[in-house]
Design a protein around this motif. Structure first.
Motif, PDB file in Angstrom:
ATOM      1  N   ASN A 139       0.942  -1.224   0.207  1.00 27.28           N
ATOM      2  CA  ASN A 139      -0.005   0.122   0.037  1.00 27.28           C
ATOM      3  C   ASN A 139       0.822   1.289  -0.143  1.00 27.28           C
ATOM      4  OD1 ASN A 139      -2.652  -1.018  -0.362  1.00 27.28           O
ATOM      5  ND2 ASN A 139      -3.106  -1.146   2.112  1.00 27.28           N
ATOM      6  N   GLN A 140       1.767   1.427   1.037  1.00 22.06           N
ATOM      7  CA  GLN A 140       2.946   2.190   0.868  1.00 22.06           C
ATOM      8  C   GLN A 140       3.438   2.725  -0.471  1.00 22.06           C
ATOM      9  OE1 GLN A 140       6.629   2.656   3.050  1.00 22.06           O
ATOM     10  NE2 GLN A 140       5.540   4.144   4.325  1.00 22.06           N
ATOM     11  N   LYS A 141       4.005   1.496  -0.982  1.00 19.10           N
ATOM     12  CA  LYS A 141       4.612   1.719  -2.556  1.00 19.10           C
ATOM     13  C   LYS A 141       3.564   2.098  -3.544  1.00 19.10           C
ATOM     14  CE  LYS A 141       8.048  -2.122  -1.602  1.00 19.10           C
ATOM     15  NZ  LYS A 141       9.163  -1.682  -1.470  1.00 19.10           N
ATOM     16  N   VAL A 185       4.035   5.647  -6.020  1.00 14.93           N
ATOM     17  CA  VAL A 185       3.988   5.706  -7.606  1.00 14.93           C
ATOM     18  C   VAL A 185       2.747   6.307  -7.768  1.00 14.93           C
ATOM     19  CG1 VAL A 185       3.916   4.172  -9.429  1.00 14.93           C
ATOM     20  CG2 VAL A 185       5.227   3.490  -7.454  1.00 14.93           C
ATOM     21  N   PHE A 186       1.469   6.467  -7.034  1.00 10.52           N
ATOM     22  CA  PHE A 186       0.585   7.153  -7.337  1.00 10.52           C
ATOM     23  C   PHE A 186       0.700   8.591  -7.078  1.00 10.52           C
ATOM     24  CE2 PHE A 186      -3.393   9.224  -5.902  1.00 10.52           C
ATOM     25  CZ  PHE A 186      -4.474   8.815  -6.809  1.00 10.52           C
ATOM     26  N   VAL A 187       1.671   9.102  -6.448  1.00  6.29           N
ATOM     27  CA  VAL A 187       1.714  10.444  -6.275  1.00  6.29           C
ATOM     28  C   VAL A 187       2.678  10.975  -7.504  1.00  6.29           C
ATOM     29  CG1 VAL A 187       3.115  12.479  -5.060  1.00  6.29           C
ATOM     30  CG2 VAL A 187       1.710  10.709  -3.963  1.00  6.29           C
ATOM     31  N   ILE A 208       9.282  14.848  -7.213  1.00  4.63           N
ATOM     32  CA  ILE A 208      10.012  13.417  -6.911  1.00  4.63           C
ATOM     33  C   ILE A 208      10.228  13.710  -5.382  1.00  4.63           C
ATOM     34  CG2 ILE A 208      12.316  12.496  -6.985  1.00  4.63           C
ATOM     35  CD1 ILE A 208      12.336  13.099  -9.940  1.00  4.63           C
ATOM     36  N   ALA A 209      10.652  14.819  -4.716  1.00  3.13           N
ATOM     37  CA  ALA A 209      10.882  15.032  -3.137  1.00  3.13           C
ATOM     38  C   ALA A 209       9.555  14.515  -2.491  1.00  3.13           C
ATOM     39  CB  ALA A 209      11.681  15.940  -3.084  1.00  3.13           C
ATOM     40  N   LEU A 210       8.465  15.271  -3.052  1.00  2.00           N
ATOM     41  CA  LEU A 210       7.386  14.988  -2.405  1.00  2.00           C
ATOM     42  C   LEU A 210       6.662  13.376  -2.263  1.00  2.00           C
ATOM     43  CD1 LEU A 210       4.599  15.923  -1.081  1.00  2.00           C
ATOM     44  CD2 LEU A 210       3.815  16.624  -3.511  1.00  2.00           C
ATOM     45  N   ALA A 211       7.014  12.845  -3.614  1.00  9.03           N
ATOM     46  CA  ALA A 211       6.388  11.461  -3.613  1.00  9.03           C
ATOM     47  C   ALA A 211       7.402  10.614  -2.707  1.00  9.03           C
ATOM     48  CB  ALA A 211       6.641  10.967  -4.724  1.00  9.03           C
ATOM     49  N   ALA A 212       8.623  10.852  -2.524  1.00  3.24           N
ATOM     50  CA  ALA A 212       9.394  10.167  -1.681  1.00  3.24           C
ATOM     51  C   ALA A 212       9.538  10.219  -0.398  1.00  3.24           C
ATOM     52  CB  ALA A 212      10.966  10.535  -2.264  1.00  3.24           C
ATOM     53  N   THR A 213       8.931  11.665  -0.021  1.00  8.17           N
ATOM     54  CA  THR A 213       8.601  11.954   1.398  1.00  8.17           C
ATOM     55  C   THR A 213       7.244  11.283   1.893  1.00  8.17           C
ATOM     56  OG1 THR A 213       9.648  13.937   1.290  1.00  8.17           O
ATOM     57  CG2 THR A 213       7.965  13.608   3.060  1.00  8.17           C
ATOM     58  N   ILE A 214       6.278  11.236   0.806  1.00  4.42           N
ATOM     59  CA  ILE A 214       5.138  10.408   1.305  1.00  4.42           C
ATOM     60  C   ILE A 214       5.236   8.904   1.330  1.00  4.42           C
ATOM     61  CG2 ILE A 214       2.544   9.629   0.211  1.00  4.42           C
ATOM     62  CD1 ILE A 214       2.544  12.716  -0.400  1.00  4.42           C
ATOM     63  N   GLY A 215       6.306   8.385   0.476  1.00  5.78           N
ATOM     64  CA  GLY A 215       6.409   6.900   0.720  1.00  5.78           C
ATOM     65  C   GLY A 215       7.473   6.799   1.748  1.00  5.78           C
ATOM     66  N   PRO A 237      -4.094  -6.212  -4.817  1.00  6.67           N
ATOM     67  CA  PRO A 237      -4.086  -6.206  -3.380  1.00  6.67           C
ATOM     68  C   PRO A 237      -4.010  -4.970  -2.716  1.00  6.67           C
ATOM     69  CG  PRO A 237      -2.061  -7.281  -3.467  1.00  6.67           C
ATOM     70  CD  PRO A 237      -2.631  -6.626  -4.939  1.00  6.67           C
ATOM     71  N   SER A 238      -3.747  -3.743  -3.363  1.00  4.43           N
ATOM     72  CA  SER A 238      -3.417  -2.569  -2.797  1.00  4.43           C
ATOM     73  C   SER A 238      -4.419  -1.522  -3.272  1.00  4.43           C
ATOM     74  CB  SER A 238      -1.973  -2.152  -3.380  1.00  4.43           C
ATOM     75  OG  SER A 238      -1.061  -2.997  -3.280  1.00  4.43           O
ATOM     76  N   TRP A 239      -4.639  -0.568  -2.284  1.00  2.21           N
ATOM     77  CA  TRP A 239      -5.599   0.428  -2.647  1.00  2.21           C
ATOM     78  C   TRP A 239      -5.324   1.634  -1.809  1.00  2.21           C
ATOM     79  CZ3 TRP A 239      -5.630  -3.267   1.014  1.00  2.21           C
ATOM     80  CH2 TRP A 239      -5.725  -2.809   2.477  1.00  2.21           C
ATOM     81  N   ASN A 240      -5.739   2.854  -2.358  1.00  2.00           N
ATOM     82  CA  ASN A 240      -5.611   4.211  -1.761  1.00  2.00           C
ATOM     83  C   ASN A 240      -7.071   4.885  -1.374  1.00  2.00           C
ATOM     84  OD1 ASN A 240      -5.982   5.118  -4.314  1.00  2.00           O
ATOM     85  ND2 ASN A 240      -4.047   6.258  -4.452  1.00  2.00           N
ATOM     86  N   THR A 241      -8.037   4.319  -1.679  1.00  2.00           N
ATOM     87  CA  THR A 241      -9.173   4.838  -1.348  1.00  2.00           C
ATOM     88  C   THR A 241      -9.227   5.374   0.302  1.00  2.00           C
ATOM     89  OG1 THR A 241     -10.160   2.477  -0.865  1.00  2.00           O
ATOM     90  CG2 THR A 241     -10.550   3.764  -3.142  1.00  2.00           C
TER      91      THR A 241
END
Length: 455
Positions: A165-167, A171-173, A217-224, A278-282
């Motif tokens: 889910n975290q990965k 990638v979603f961001v 890129i930095a924002l996505a890496a921080t959220i992940g 098996p992953s979600w971000n709802t």
């Protein structure tokens, strides 16, 4: 190291599926070459190979490792433990792959096969790295009566569903901000996995050339919760904004094992195995995810957005407003079997993580500790941290020191504070197997813990 298990007499030469060690194994150290060593090998019921090295003066301790039989030569870690009288061996992941329940069962079956040939062991220990570290910890939860201790190294111990889910979030961001047309896959990875990886790396390389791309890129890496550390550069200071961002980019896309590569290849494999996504971000609040990141990471991202002349709040809102990805309920249930950790351990567990690991991100260790603590088993767990980049970037000295910590706990029934960085470094340095880099460290809280109420 001092292994205090009950001494054993010489093992019988005529045991089933046994050959002399030099026939199958390249012996790497003079001490091991001088020791009579027997190899016990064969295949498990599902055809997975297994192999164990057994010294002539076996002391009754045996280690089982998911990845041992996949290599033609023993690691220096295995050699050192065998020199000290333990048996060391294991299986491979070549048959089970992402079938984690199968890999867990194989560890127990391999130990049973070992004992059929060598005799009953006094202490059975699961030990491994990466998926091997995950499997080692999983055996403690699913087969508690089959083992006496665990050494889990660089395993994603938040759990299968949780870590992926975290990965997905990462990638979603990236997809929302760098590929708004949705031309690159996030889930449902196509057959051409290499093509997907190359396309993502190209998109990220292009983004890295612009201030706006670097900020996103930095924002996505921080959220992940990725490490801001590249294998090609020293660990950056948070005040060095450019170096910090380069570390994120390296971990995400440019290092020898890029995060985005695993996000494509492994997802393709396990989606096929569990029959869906098996992953979600709802329901995920990405503004909250960013607000919960470490202060130093948030400051770096904010500086990068200011330098790019972009609104950080607007980009976070864009991500929050994007169409979400739902999961296949049956796929979630199947994926969770292998394993979502619940903290119910009954044997001592040592974990070791390097803080610059871009694949098994270090924040997952905090989730494992939280689960163990909630279950009332914190006295059985000790977590150690190494200052190093890359996935499973340990020296053999550090690996043997982690095993030594567990053996001390099994020998004495107590930890005696030996997990402190200073003491771990002293022990590791005594082995002359490479640098010792244990540090005091507290990982950030993992931001994507699994909840049964996932829908």
């Amino acid at each position: 190291m001092n292994l205090h298990a009950r001494p054993r007499t010489t093992i019988a030469a005529a045991v089933a599926a046994v050959v002399a060690a030099p026939a199958l194994l390249a012996v790497g150290t003079p001490a091991m070459a001088a020791k009579e060593t027997t190899v016990i090998s064969g295949r498990l019921d599902d055809s997975t190979p297994y192999r164990f090295l057994v010294p002539d003066d076996w002391n009754g301790t045996v280690f089982v490792d998911l990845d041992f039989a996949g290599s033609a030569t023993a690691s220096r870690t295995a050699e050192r433990l065998v020199e000290q009288g333990a048996a060391y061996g294991g299986t491979t992941r070549t048959v089970t792959g992402w079938n984690i329940p199968g890999a867990l069962a194989n560890q127990v079956e391999a130990l049973d096969r070992f004992e059929d040939a060598a005799g009953e062991a006094d202490r059975r220990i699961t030990m491994g790295s990466s998926m091997g570290g995950f499997v080692a910890a999983g055996v403690a939860q699913h087969y508690p009566d089959a083992i006496d201790g665990v050494v889990s190294m660089c395993g994603g111990l938040s759990g299968t569903v949780s870590q992926w889910n975290q990965k997905l979030d990462t990638v979603f961001v990236l997809s929302t901000l760098l590929d708004p047309a949705g031309t690159l896959p996030v889930v449902g990875i196509p057959d051409d996995v290499k093509g997907s990886i190359a396309a993502w790396q190209q998109r990220l390389a292009e983004a890295q050339q612009t201030p706006a791309g670097r900020a996103r890129i930095a924002l996505a890496a921080t959220i992940g919760q990725l490490p801001a550390w590249s294998e090609s550069e020293p660990r950056p200071e948070p005040r060095d904004t450019e170096a910090y961002q380069r570390g994120w980019y390296g971990a995400l896309a440019a290092d020898s094992l890029p995060y985005i590569g695993q996000a494509m290849s492994s997802r393709r494999t396990f989606e096929a195995l569990v029959g869906g996504n098996p992953s979600w971000n709802t329901g995920v609040d990405y503004a909250e995810q960013f607000a919960g990141a470490s202060p130093e990471a948030r400051r770096v991202v904010s500086r990068l957005y200011r330098q790019a002349g972009l609104s950080l709040a607007a980009d976070v809102s864009q991500v929050d407003d994007a169409e979400r990805i739902g999961a296949d309920p049956a796929a979630v249930e199947r994926f969770a079997l292998g394993t979502e950790f619940d903290g119910r351990i009954s044997v001592p567990v040592v974990t070791m993580s390097n803080i610059g690991d871009q694949i098994s991100t270090v924040a997952q260790q905090s989730e494992y500790q939280d689960e163990v603590t909630r279950a009332g088993n914190a006295h059985l767990l000790r977590q150690t941290y190494v200052e190093a980049p890359t996935h499973c970037g340990f020296t053999d000295a550090e690996r043997v020191a982690a095993a030594d910590l567990l053996l001390h706990r099994l020998d004495t029934g107590a930890w005696h504070g030996r997990e402190t960085p200073a003491r771990m470094n002293r022990v590791a340095e005594s082995f002359d197997l490479g640098p010792a880099r244990f540090i005091p460290f507290r990982p950030d809280a993992f931001n994507r813990p699994y909840s049964p109420d996932w829908s």
